[in-house]
Write an enzyme that holds these catalytic residues in place. Structure first.
Site, PDB file in Angstrom:
ATOM      1  CB  CYS A  45      -0.941  -0.066   1.300  1.00 45.33           C
ATOM      2  SG  CYS A  45      -2.293  -1.734   1.513  1.00 45.33           S
TER       3      CYS A  45
HETATM    4  C1  BEZ Z   1       0.720  -4.512   1.963  1.00 44.73           C
HETATM    5  O1  BEZ Z   1       0.113  -3.538   1.516  1.00 44.73           O
HETATM    6  O2  BEZ Z   1       1.561  -4.943   1.607  1.00 44.73           O
HETATM    7  C2  BEZ Z   1      -0.631  -5.657   2.170  1.00 44.73           C
HETATM    8  C3  BEZ Z   1      -1.306  -5.222   3.490  1.00 44.73           C
HETATM    9  C4  BEZ Z   1      -2.210  -6.238   3.541  1.00 44.73           C
HETATM   10  C5  BEZ Z   1      -2.163  -7.710   3.213  1.00 44.73           C
HETATM   11  C6  BEZ Z   1      -1.483  -7.907   2.544  1.00 44.73           C
HETATM   12  C7  BEZ Z   1      -0.313  -7.273   1.962  1.00 44.73           C
END
Ligand code: BEZ
Length: 211
Positions: A45
């Protein structure tokens, strides 16, 4: 039921990192790139928020406003934005919806319970100035989206609206475009004076940059 292409984007009023917004008023006569992410302070994210901020000029050129969303609070978003700015070498200036009560996530079907019962998956809605949903896309939590594709599809939708054309696989601005089968050769003569290449009667290619 899920939202579909052609549906009116449901309106909502909600708190964001830039204050309260009502979607339809905030959008004005712009396109909207509305996208959810699972959670603040997570790695994938963080790169997606950074990339969206880095593309601010590209979105502006296309009269498109970016609007993020996750089920975190404004306080969490604002603290995380500092990290995003630091680590992605950018400045996040677009609003991020704080949907801690899941109201918008439910309205837009952004929570997919097999992935998580509380966090949103990576949903995308491209909304046009008439408030119509023109594209939906859903990515899993573990895969960051391709933002070149987001820009490309906005270009393709806007070129299609302006020129009555469709776009072939992997199209990029400047490439040949397709005259839709719904336009007869007779009508096409008036619309595409530059002519076209008839590969098959149903596959006619032209170039809108040479008209
Ligand atoms: C991420 O943004 O890295 C992420 C967020 C939730 C689950 C898996 C990855």
């Amino acid at each position: 039921m899920s939202l579909r292409i052609g549906d009116t984007a449901p309106n909502f009023t909600i708190n964001t990192t830039k204050g309260e917004i009502t979607l339809h008023d905030w959008a004005g006569d712009n396109w909207v790139f509305f996208f959810s992410h699972p959670a603040d302070f997570t790695p994938v994210c963080t790169t997606e928020m950074g990339r969206t901020a880095q593309l601010a000029e590209e979105f502006a050129k296309r009269k498109t406003k970016a609007l993020g969303l996750s089920t975190d609070t404004v306080k969490e978003h604002l603290a995380w934005i500092e990290d995003v700015n630091d680590t992605q070498n950018t400045t996040v200036n677009f609003p991020i919806v704080a949907d801690a009560e899941h109201k918008i996530a439910q309205l837009y079907d952004m929570i997919h319970p097999s992935e998580s019962s509380t966090a949103t998956v990576r949903s995308v809605f491209i909304i046009d100035p008439n408030r119509k949903i023109r594209l939906t896309m859903t990515y899993p939590m573990s895969v960051g989206r391709n933002f070149d594709e987001i820009i490309r599809v906005i270009d393709a939708l806007q070129a299609g609206d302006a020129n009555k054309i469709a776009t072939p696989a992997d199209w990029l601005p400047g490439d040949n475009v397709i005259i839709p089968p719904s336009i007869s050769n007779e009508d096409a003569k008036g619309i595409f004076p530059q002519g076209w290449d008839e590969v098959r009667p149903y596959l006619r290619l032209t170039n809108i940059d040479k008209s």
